[in-house]
Design a protein around this motif. Sequence first.
Motif, PDB file in Angstrom:
ATOM      1  N   LEU A 292      16.261  -3.789 -12.421  1.00 51.27           N
ATOM      2  CA  LEU A 292      15.789  -5.050 -12.992  1.00 51.27           C
ATOM      3  C   LEU A 292      14.642  -5.658 -12.191  1.00 51.27           C
ATOM      4  N   SER A 293      14.649  -5.472 -10.894  1.00 50.99           N
ATOM      5  CA  SER A 293      13.634  -6.062 -10.021  1.00 50.99           C
ATOM      6  C   SER A 293      12.480  -5.085  -9.794  1.00 50.99           C
TER       7      SER A 293
ATOM      8  N   PHE B 249       4.210  -1.915  -0.227  1.00 46.76           N
ATOM      9  CA  PHE B 249       2.963  -1.159  -0.241  1.00 46.76           C
ATOM     10  C   PHE B 249       3.121   0.131  -1.047  1.00 46.76           C
ATOM     11  N   VAL B 250       4.250   0.807  -0.848  1.00 49.48           N
ATOM     12  CA  VAL B 250       4.473   2.077  -1.548  1.00 49.48           C
ATOM     13  C   VAL B 250       4.575   1.848  -3.059  1.00 49.48           C
ATOM     14  N   GLN B 251       5.260   0.772  -3.469  1.00 47.82           N
ATOM     15  CA  GLN B 251       5.382   0.501  -4.897  1.00 47.82           C
ATOM     16  C   GLN B 251       4.014   0.200  -5.514  1.00 47.82           C
ATOM     17  N   SER B 252       3.138  -0.433  -4.741  1.00 45.46           N
ATOM     18  CA  SER B 252       1.785  -0.682  -5.256  1.00 45.46           C
ATOM     19  C   SER B 252       1.037   0.634  -5.478  1.00 45.46           C
ATOM     20  N   LEU B 253       1.297   1.631  -4.616  1.00 45.65           N
ATOM     21  CA  LEU B 253       0.674   2.944  -4.810  1.00 45.65           C
ATOM     22  C   LEU B 253       1.228   3.622  -6.064  1.00 45.65           C
ATOM     23  N   VAL B 254       2.528   3.448  -6.313  1.00 46.96           N
ATOM     24  CA  VAL B 254       3.136   4.007  -7.525  1.00 46.96           C
ATOM     25  C   VAL B 254       2.551   3.320  -8.760  1.00 46.96           C
TER      26      VAL B 254
ATOM     27  N   GLU C 109       7.561  10.840  -4.459  1.00 48.02           N
ATOM     28  CA  GLU C 109       6.816  10.777  -3.201  1.00 48.02           C
ATOM     29  C   GLU C 109       7.075   9.457  -2.481  1.00 48.02           C
ATOM     30  N   ALA C 110       7.278   8.388  -3.261  1.00 46.55           N
ATOM     31  CA  ALA C 110       7.546   7.084  -2.654  1.00 46.55           C
ATOM     32  C   ALA C 110       8.846   7.104  -1.863  1.00 46.55           C
ATOM     33  N   PHE C 111       9.804   7.897  -2.300  1.00 53.23           N
ATOM     34  CA  PHE C 111      11.118   7.943  -1.665  1.00 53.23           C
ATOM     35  C   PHE C 111      11.023   8.452  -0.228  1.00 53.23           C
ATOM     36  N   THR C 112      10.034   9.303   0.060  1.00 53.06           N
ATOM     37  CA  THR C 112       9.888   9.874   1.400  1.00 53.06           C
ATOM     38  C   THR C 112       8.593   9.429   2.086  1.00 53.06           C
TER      39      THR C 112
ATOM     40  N   LEU D  91       5.207  -6.405   1.237  1.00 53.75           N
ATOM     41  CA  LEU D  91       3.998  -7.207   1.034  1.00 53.75           C
ATOM     42  C   LEU D  91       4.292  -8.675   0.757  1.00 53.75           C
ATOM     43  N   ARG D  92       5.376  -8.967   0.069  1.00 55.81           N
ATOM     44  CA  ARG D  92       5.711 -10.353  -0.275  1.00 55.81           C
ATOM     45  C   ARG D  92       7.118 -10.658   0.204  1.00 55.81           C
ATOM     46  N   VAL D  93       7.286 -11.827   0.802  1.00 56.70           N
ATOM     47  CA  VAL D  93       8.567 -12.176   1.397  1.00 56.70           C
ATOM     48  C   VAL D  93       8.669 -13.693   1.503  1.00 56.70           C
TER      49      VAL D  93
END
Length: 460
Positions: A130-131, A136-141, A150-153, A161-163
Amino acid sequence: MTLSLDYAALSDVGRVRRNNEDSAYAGPHLLLLADGMGGAAAGEVASAAAVQVIRRLDTATIGGEDMIEALAGAVHRANERLSELVEEDPEREGMGSTVTALMFDGRQLGLAHLGDSRAYRMRDGLLYQLSHDHTFVQSLVDEGRISQEEAFTHPHRNLILRVLDGRPDSDPDLQILDVQAGDRLMLCSDGLPDYVAAEVIAASMADGTPDSVVVELITHALEAGSNDNITCVVADVVETAPASGTTPQLVGAAAELAQGGTGRGEATTLVPGGSNSGGSGRGRALDPEELRYAPRPPKRFPWLRRIVAVVIILGLLGGAGWIGYRWTQDQYYVGADGGFVAIYQGVDAEIPGLNLTKVYEKQQLQVDKLPTYNRQQVESNIEADDLSGARAIVSELQRTAEECAKKLTPTPKPSTTPTKPPASKGPVSKAPTTAPTKAPSGTPSTPAGEANPDDCDGVK
């Protein structure tokens, strides 16, 4: 039809860490998870503070679209609370926390999300996230530069990035979600999905009670070698009274701090080669969690920074004021001074305590010697491009005054000497006397050479 939540929450410090920076809450109308970060015990303070503020939304009085506004306000207040905590103790500068919350009104879900903790829903045997990770990795995806596998490893999969960190730009994702009986909901910190595959999570979510599922998920993370805290909240959407009851559950740092504990305990440190010693020698590898969120350095001497900032601002304002003043002193205009024409330096403006104009050159030309139109111009000030332009204006006014003076000066009549008539020897006869003709009254006579008054109107 009003639905209910049957929930369970569990948090584990893990096999590496000595303190738990995760906090979670589960209640009849709210599921909440926060993963703190920042070091020096600031992470656990951040997550606990966020949970203590947002948990107030566990109420049946808010529903529908109002849940979005309530969630946004609660996250904003939690963010302000973190800012206050940093002000109280500058050593906490740089601390932060993720926030993932599901608010439940019996018919819908309201989601608020900030960071890389996750919210899942399982429906009809299918697991759906849902979220959306703020990493940074999710932005690359999202950009298509790497695949989800690839993001998993990826070596930088922990970079967030946001918190929630006390800064004004910490805005969460917000949305309303549908819900139905039979749905299973799950919130977790990144200590689970960073080490356990989605297929394994789905398999664990497919069976068992919420209590057994949270235990199984955390066990999978520990067996996979997770070096992070692991926290899970699982809730089933049911049509009956929940088996878990309606008593809220508080776990992790929020529970430990509420009880006066420090959250620190002995943990088994996994060291390559099979050694279980918890030494911190020079060869110790960097903890990925330390690189997860780049904390700002602690503020030292905050009063000195404020003084320097004020001095810089005053310096900029003073510099701008000096430049503005110098510009005014490069301006010139023609005006009146004590009945005479004068050249002024500066601008005709009033600022308390500051004189922006002065007489630069006073001329011998009287204002009264100018026609009405020119006199009014002088009294209202005539702007000039520069000093030469001002002097040119004065020269033109002087020429106008001289021309008017010439026009208004009467020209004297020429005098004539009578001539004696020649003598005549003949008899002289006396000419008849004729009375002089009087000019009719009311007809003015203009002296020769006098100018038209309209040409130099108002000249004295």
